[in-house]
Design an enzyme around this catalytic site. Sequence first.
Site, PDB file in Angstrom:
ATOM      1  N   ASN A 151      12.931   0.879  11.758  1.00  0.00           N
ATOM      2  CA  ASN A 151      12.585  -0.472  12.060  1.00  0.00           C
ATOM      3  C   ASN A 151      13.859  -1.232  12.053  1.00  0.00           C
ATOM      4  OD1 ASN A 151      12.224   0.066   9.185  1.00  0.00           O
ATOM      5  ND2 ASN A 151      12.404  -1.842   8.885  1.00  0.00           N
ATOM      6  N   GLN A 179       6.655   1.709  13.933  1.00  0.00           N
ATOM      7  CA  GLN A 179       7.794   1.159  15.079  1.00  0.00           C
ATOM      8  C   GLN A 179       7.167   2.075  16.302  1.00  0.00           C
ATOM      9  OE1 GLN A 179       9.043  -1.914  15.071  1.00  0.00           O
ATOM     10  NE2 GLN A 179       8.755  -2.218  12.814  1.00  0.00           N
ATOM     11  N   ALA A 200      -1.160  -2.620  13.400  1.00  0.00           N
ATOM     12  CA  ALA A 200      -1.649  -3.721  14.642  1.00  0.00           C
ATOM     13  C   ALA A 200      -0.621  -4.479  15.173  1.00  0.00           C
ATOM     14  CB  ALA A 200      -3.022  -4.076  14.618  1.00  0.00           C
ATOM     15  N   HIS A 201      -0.028  -5.125  14.232  1.00  0.00           N
ATOM     16  CA  HIS A 201       0.869  -6.323  14.568  1.00  0.00           C
ATOM     17  C   HIS A 201       2.027  -6.074  14.988  1.00  0.00           C
ATOM     18  CE1 HIS A 201       3.626  -7.117  10.916  1.00  0.00           C
ATOM     19  NE2 HIS A 201       2.620  -6.377  10.569  1.00  0.00           N
ATOM     20  N   THR A 237     -15.006  -4.894   2.418  1.00  0.00           N
ATOM     21  CA  THR A 237     -15.797  -4.950   3.800  1.00  0.00           C
ATOM     22  C   THR A 237     -14.659  -4.967   4.860  1.00  0.00           C
ATOM     23  OG1 THR A 237     -17.204  -6.529   2.600  1.00  0.00           O
ATOM     24  CG2 THR A 237     -17.063  -6.802   4.933  1.00  0.00           C
ATOM     25  N   CYS A 327      11.748  -9.116   5.407  1.00  0.00           N
ATOM     26  CA  CYS A 327      11.716  -9.350   3.964  1.00  0.00           C
ATOM     27  C   CYS A 327      13.016  -9.649   3.398  1.00  0.00           C
ATOM     28  CB  CYS A 327      10.889  -8.389   3.228  1.00  0.00           C
ATOM     29  SG  CYS A 327      10.911  -6.637   3.900  1.00  0.00           S
TER      30      CYS A 327
HETATM   31  N1  PLP Z   1       6.887   0.465   7.860  1.00  0.00           N
HETATM   32  C1  PLP Z   1       7.561   0.167   8.774  1.00  0.00           C
HETATM   33  C2  PLP Z   1       8.525   0.997   9.667  1.00  0.00           C
HETATM   34  C3  PLP Z   1       7.604  -1.329   9.093  1.00  0.00           C
HETATM   35  O1  PLP Z   1       8.494  -1.886  10.096  1.00  0.00           O
HETATM   36  C4  PLP Z   1       6.659  -2.353   8.464  1.00  0.00           C
HETATM   37  C5  PLP Z   1       6.744  -3.585   8.931  1.00  0.00           C
HETATM   38  O2  PLP Z   1       7.891  -4.419   8.595  1.00  0.00           O
HETATM   39  C6  PLP Z   1       5.853  -1.637   7.755  1.00  0.00           C
HETATM   40  C7  PLP Z   1       5.753  -0.606   7.238  1.00  0.00           C
HETATM   41  C8  PLP Z   1       4.991  -2.425   6.875  1.00  0.00           C
HETATM   42  O3  PLP Z   1       3.643  -3.055   7.718  1.00  0.00           O
HETATM   43  P1  PLP Z   1       2.639  -4.078   7.193  1.00  0.00           P
HETATM   44  O4  PLP Z   1       3.146  -5.182   7.660  1.00  0.00           O
HETATM   45  O5  PLP Z   1       1.582  -3.488   8.012  1.00  0.00           O
HETATM   46  O6  PLP Z   1       2.372  -3.747   6.017  1.00  0.00           O
END
Ligand code: PLP
Length: 375
Positions: A151, A179, A200-201, A237, A327
Amino acid sequence: MKQVYLDNASTTQLRPEVITEMTKVLSENFGNPSSSHNFGREAKNVIELARKSIAKNLNCNAQEIVFTSCATEANNFILRSSIQNLGVKRIITSKIEHHAVLHTVEILQKEYNIDVDYVSITKSGTINYDDLEDLLNQDKKTLVSLMHVNNEIGTVLQLEKVAELCKSNNAYFHTDAVQGVGKSKIDLSQLSIDFLVASAHKFHGPKGIGIAFIRKNIVLQPIIFGGEQEKGLRAGTESVHNIAGMARALEISLDNLEDEKKHIQELKNYLVEKLQIEFPECIFAGTPEETQYNIINVIFPFDDNKSGMIVFLMDMNGIAISRGSACQSGSSKPSHVLEAFIDKEYLMKPNMRISFSHYNTTDDVDSLLQALKKI
Ligand code: PLP
């Protein structure tokens, strides 16, 4: 001021068709999918149709898809349950994984006293496959957890190669493909992957919904207890509208994959070309030609003291980018990913992850370059 969004590895804008689908489900299918009356059955039907659509797009069985609240939960579920229920005594992972895997593995190591080995990372930010092969050569029941697309830097794991290595060494293979899913075709019928995770996002779907793919005949146990949802594997749910939105988002992303990929690749090439002219001393973390088409990570020759400020300075100019994962964007500490393979002299330099979507244009890249020149 014009606002330019170049942080698509953090999250993506919803597609209008996804919003339409979700709004329809929210207004028409409000029943609780566990209820046995018609309202419940209709909501359940939405979920099962979505599951089938996702399974078709990943070429797996619908029964192999478990819906979770996000990818972080799906990673936690698979890693924890593989130790508790599959007898895994050792995890092989890498220092460039997302914290959703890294921190989970650290906690599990403390709780269960399992062995953890980190495969080495090459100078171009990929895993060292020879090292992985050496590490696999042990008797302990092992799970390999390696991400598909990084990522922060966009390096791509050779899924087929790792899957084969794991298979021939009798190890489970888990891949955080957050990713990669929606950005590339993944055919789970052809790959010997035991567990895969998506969110999904990251592909123009809603936040708060993820997938855990669990290969048929592997029996995991839940980490969240309560109702019998998701065949007892994930109580709570179901988020019906999010599930429907995710299925639609994946379907559209894959239907348009080639066109959108071409457009985004052109933007990336354009950016690389311009950066090499305007900032000839900049270097790339991960070779641009080898990294996924939508992600680029650049280290700039600016003063070290701009490192912690770079996201802020760009934001002041209307440009949304990031330093590594969302983060840690505001932190002045080097990213754990870069720390794993970048020479010390570059580590404190300002760096930036630019991540595109099909909504971006060359004008956006020009705006980014204008803003960079002001720093
Ligand atoms: N794994 C990777 C490689 C990511 O880029 C991310 C999101 O930044 C996550 C896990 C975490 O995803 P989620 O926001 O659905 O917990």
